[in-house]
Design a protein around this motif. Structure first.
Motif, PDB file in Angstrom:
ATOM      1  N   ILE A 176       2.127  -4.142  -9.262  1.00 23.68           N
ATOM      2  CA  ILE A 176       1.992  -2.699  -9.058  1.00 23.68           C
ATOM      3  C   ILE A 176       1.351  -2.057 -10.287  1.00 23.68           C
ATOM      4  N   ARG A 236       0.838  -1.215   0.000  1.00 25.89           N
ATOM      5  CA  ARG A 236       0.000   0.000   0.000  1.00 25.89           C
ATOM      6  C   ARG A 236       0.867   1.257   0.000  1.00 25.89           C
ATOM      7  N   TYR A 268       1.477   2.329  -3.370  1.00 29.56           N
ATOM      8  CA  TYR A 268       0.265   2.854  -3.996  1.00 29.56           C
ATOM      9  C   TYR A 268      -0.054   4.274  -3.540  1.00 29.56           C
ATOM     10  N   TYR A 302      -8.502   3.478  -5.684  1.00 25.01           N
ATOM     11  CA  TYR A 302      -7.193   2.960  -6.118  1.00 25.01           C
ATOM     12  C   TYR A 302      -6.556   2.104  -5.026  1.00 25.01           C
ATOM     13  N   SER A 356       2.350   6.609  -5.147  1.00 27.08           N
ATOM     14  CA  SER A 356       2.006   6.873  -6.551  1.00 27.08           C
ATOM     15  C   SER A 356       0.892   7.908  -6.655  1.00 27.08           C
TER      16      SER A 356
END
Length: 347
Positions: free
Chosen positions: A218, A176, A179, A206, A182
């Motif tokens: 990913i 996570r 994520y 997301y 990102s």
């Protein structure tokens, strides 16, 4: 292009070297079977004519145990929610999948695990409001470092009955982190111009997209949102063919990985220095080949299952790992093995 006869010769030599090396590892595995069983507790199994199994690859044993018990059923649940929302609520599909992901997280990791993940998300989103990439990176590194604080580790262990449940939370938080990093970086770069797709709800959609929730692969936030906005429409017949073909391929890869650890005790031998010193050079070469090829087949399964679910959702998953025996440099290894992580790093 090389002449066909030359390509055939190289192919024959390559397969010959591989199989002879594996045969040497197989012989050593049988020779030291009793000693390895005492030292590493080889598992008795009904698969493959009652051959014993090498259980010492933690990652494979861990994910197979969780997969058989709960994760595979939660993935099937995600698939059903996805297909139903595509048929009846296409406009609200991201939010349906987000809600399902949060429920699945609560079911597996408990209310405390869900709360910690939401806390990390909220902190990362708050820091992203400053729209400074350096602050985002510092925030992500700080949140990641909290996973190694002894007091925090002990508190999290206290939430669960088994060590495996704690490790599942640990792995999930680690993935996570990539994520929310990102999302936050995309917010720093484009948040003011694309507010609609850089809201907190899109971040949750997301973050809680379940097929990639625990272990990847990913997908960067910009890839996820672009594909969610324009999903590929496929007929029921095509989707069914993709699903059946994907299941057959994944089952073959799983069978091949299991066959390798039943015939060759590669991880147990690799963990025993006395056995490594006693074997021949051919066996050492076979152990090295078997290690990297098992790693390859393992990730065909671990990434192949979520990739198939992603494809059924109408999205394009990162490419599956390329066979390591066809690579001649580690530059190609990083580009072609974990393609999703490579795209994340480049982005």
């Amino acid at each position: 292009m090389l002449p066909l006869w030359e390509m055939f010769l190289y192919l024959l030599l390559s397969f010959g070297f591989h199989f002879y090396s594996f045969y040497e590892v197989y012989k050593v595995s049988r020779e030291y079977e009793e000693e390895l069983e005492r030292e590493f507790e080889l598992e008795k199994d009904t698969l493959f004519w009652g051959l014993k199994k090498d259980p010492t690859d933690f990652e494979w044993s861990f994910w197979m145990e969780w997969g058989k018990e709960r994760i595979i059923w939660l993935l099937l649940g995600h698939l059903m929610v996805s297909q139903m929302s595509r048929l009846f609520m296409e406009k609200y599909k991201p939010w349906c999948l987000m809600a399902y992901g949060m429920v699945a997280c609560w079911f597996l990791l408990g209310i405390n695990g869900l709360a910690v993940i939401l806390l990390h998300i909220a902190i990362s989103f708050s820091v992203a409001q400053f729209q400074t990439a350096v602050l985002t990176w510092l925030c992500s590194l700080l949140l990641l470092s909290t996973l190694r604080v002894p007091a925090v580790e002990e508190a999290k262990r206290g939430w669960y009955d088994t060590e495996n449940e704690y490790y599942l939370l640990l792995f999930t938080l680690t993935v996570r982190c990539l994520y929310y990093t990102s999302f936050s970086l995309e917010y720093c770069w484009h948040g003011s111009t694309q507010k609609r797709y850089h809201s907190f709800f899109w971040m949750l959609a997301y973050m809680f997209y379940y097929p990639v929730f625990h272990n990847g692969p990913i997908m960067t936030f910009n890839e996820f949102t672009k594909q969610m906005k324009r999903q590929e429409a496929c007929s029921l017949k095509i989707n069914l063919c993709i699903l059946l073909l994907g299941i057959v391929r994944i089952f073959f890869w799983w069978w091949l990985a299991e066959l390798m650890i039943h015939l060759m005790y590669i991880h147990a031998i690799y963990s025993s220095s006395s056995h490594l010193e006693a074997v021949s050079y051919w066996t050492l070469g076979g152990l090295a080949l078997a290690q990297v090829l098992f790693f390859y087949v393992k990730y065909l399964v671990l990434f192949g299952i979520p990739a198939l679910i992603i494809q059924m959702d109408g999205l394009k998953p990162p490419a599956l790992p390329r066979c390591v025996s066809t690579m001649h440099s580690f530059t190609g290894m990083w580009r072609s093995f974990d393609v999703g992580l490579h795209h994340f790093l480049i982005r």
